[in-house]
Scaffold this motif. Structure first.
Motif, PDB file in Angstrom:
ATOM      1  N   ASN A  33      29.848  39.821  41.644  1.00  0.00           N
ATOM      2  CA  ASN A  33      29.437  38.627  40.903  1.00  0.00           C
ATOM      3  C   ASN A  33      30.656  37.881  40.375  1.00  0.00           C
ATOM      4  N   GLY A  34      31.721  37.882  41.170  1.00  0.00           N
ATOM      5  CA  GLY A  34      32.947  37.168  40.827  1.00  0.00           C
ATOM      6  C   GLY A  34      33.946  37.960  40.004  1.00  0.00           C
ATOM      7  N   ASP A  35      33.572  39.151  39.532  1.00  0.00           N
ATOM      8  CA  ASP A  35      34.465  39.967  38.710  1.00  0.00           C
ATOM      9  C   ASP A  35      35.176  41.014  39.564  1.00  0.00           C
ATOM     10  N   PHE A  36      36.465  41.161  39.339  1.00  0.00           N
ATOM     11  CA  PHE A  36      37.304  42.107  40.069  1.00  0.00           C
ATOM     12  C   PHE A  36      36.973  43.538  39.654  1.00  0.00           C
ATOM     13  N   VAL A  37      36.686  44.394  40.640  1.00  0.00           N
ATOM     14  CA  VAL A  37      36.397  45.804  40.410  1.00  0.00           C
ATOM     15  C   VAL A  37      37.268  46.608  41.363  1.00  0.00           C
ATOM     16  N   SER A  38      38.032  47.567  40.842  1.00  0.00           N
ATOM     17  CA  SER A  38      38.890  48.390  41.703  1.00  0.00           C
ATOM     18  C   SER A  38      38.747  49.854  41.316  1.00  0.00           C
ATOM     19  N   ALA A  39      39.228  50.716  42.206  1.00  0.00           N
ATOM     20  CA  ALA A  39      39.126  52.157  41.977  1.00  0.00           C
ATOM     21  C   ALA A  39      40.195  52.860  42.801  1.00  0.00           C
ATOM     22  N   ALA A  40      40.374  54.139  42.526  1.00  0.00           N
ATOM     23  CA  ALA A  40      41.360  54.935  43.247  1.00  0.00           C
ATOM     24  C   ALA A  40      40.876  55.336  44.638  1.00  0.00           C
ATOM     25  N   THR A  41      39.549  55.490  44.793  1.00  0.00           N
ATOM     26  CA  THR A  41      38.976  55.906  46.072  1.00  0.00           C
ATOM     27  C   THR A  41      37.777  55.025  46.410  1.00  0.00           C
ATOM     28  N   ALA A  42      37.388  55.046  47.677  1.00  0.00           N
ATOM     29  CA  ALA A  42      36.219  54.285  48.112  1.00  0.00           C
ATOM     30  C   ALA A  42      34.956  54.792  47.419  1.00  0.00           C
ATOM     31  N   GLU A  43      34.834  56.092  47.272  1.00  0.00           N
ATOM     32  CA  GLU A  43      33.653  56.669  46.619  1.00  0.00           C
ATOM     33  C   GLU A  43      33.546  56.207  45.172  1.00  0.00           C
ATOM     34  N   GLU A  44      34.676  56.197  44.479  1.00  0.00           N
ATOM     35  CA  GLU A  44      34.692  55.735  43.089  1.00  0.00           C
ATOM     36  C   GLU A  44      34.381  54.243  43.020  1.00  0.00           C
ATOM     37  N   LEU A  45      34.875  53.478  43.978  1.00  0.00           N
ATOM     38  CA  LEU A  45      34.582  52.046  44.003  1.00  0.00           C
ATOM     39  C   LEU A  45      33.081  51.807  44.162  1.00  0.00           C
ATOM     40  N   LEU A  46      32.445  52.542  45.042  1.00  0.00           N
ATOM     41  CA  LEU A  46      31.001  52.395  45.236  1.00  0.00           C
ATOM     42  C   LEU A  46      30.261  52.630  43.920  1.00  0.00           C
ATOM     43  N   GLU A  47      30.628  53.663  43.200  1.00  0.00           N
ATOM     44  CA  GLU A  47      29.977  53.951  41.911  1.00  0.00           C
ATOM     45  C   GLU A  47      30.262  52.854  40.893  1.00  0.00           C
ATOM     46  N   LYS A  48      31.478  52.333  40.861  1.00  0.00           N
ATOM     47  CA  LYS A  48      31.812  51.254  39.930  1.00  0.00           C
ATOM     48  C   LYS A  48      31.063  49.971  40.266  1.00  0.00           C
ATOM     49  N   ILE A  49      30.885  49.697  41.557  1.00  0.00           N
ATOM     50  CA  ILE A  49      30.125  48.513  41.970  1.00  0.00           C
ATOM     51  C   ILE A  49      28.685  48.635  41.492  1.00  0.00           C
ATOM     52  N   LYS A  50      28.082  49.780  41.720  1.00  0.00           N
ATOM     53  CA  LYS A  50      26.699  49.993  41.280  1.00  0.00           C
ATOM     54  C   LYS A  50      26.582  49.874  39.764  1.00  0.00           C
ATOM     55  N   ALA A  51      27.553  50.415  39.045  1.00  0.00           N
ATOM     56  CA  ALA A  51      27.539  50.329  37.578  1.00  0.00           C
ATOM     57  C   ALA A  51      27.672  48.883  37.115  1.00  0.00           C
TER      58      ALA A  51
END
Length: 87
Positions: free
Chosen positions: A54-72
């Motif tokens: 939704n236009g906000d930058f979301v990053s993570a150390a791993t792809a799996e963590e990114l998926l969880e952060k996106i859902k959150a």
């Protein structure tokens, strides 16, 4: 309107292709997933997995963590603005 998750093609080839596929195949999510040639975060692009939610930058150390952060982030936006918010 559906939440929008945007990916950089260069980042996808290195880090996030599995995240894209997981989002597209998740029957519990109703999101628009879009991949662009560039999202303008070139320094971040080569550092690790990221997406714009939704236009906000979301990053993570791993792809799996990114998926969880996106859902959150999607849940957070829906709680704050409602499901009909024009993201």
């Amino acid at each position: 309107m559906k939440p929008l998750v945007e990916f950089c093609a260069s980042n996808a080839s290195s880090y996030t292709q599995s995240v894209i596929e997981a989002l597209e195949q998740d029957p519990d999510l109703d999101v628009d997933v879009v991949e662009y040639g560039c999202l303008g975060h070139c320094g971040e692009c080569y550092m690790g997995p990221y997406a714009l939610v939704n236009g906000d930058f979301v990053s993570a150390a791993t792809a799996e963590e990114l998926l969880e952060k996106i859902k959150a982030k999607i849940r957070e936006d829906e709680e704050a603005f409602g499901k009909d918010f024009p993201f």
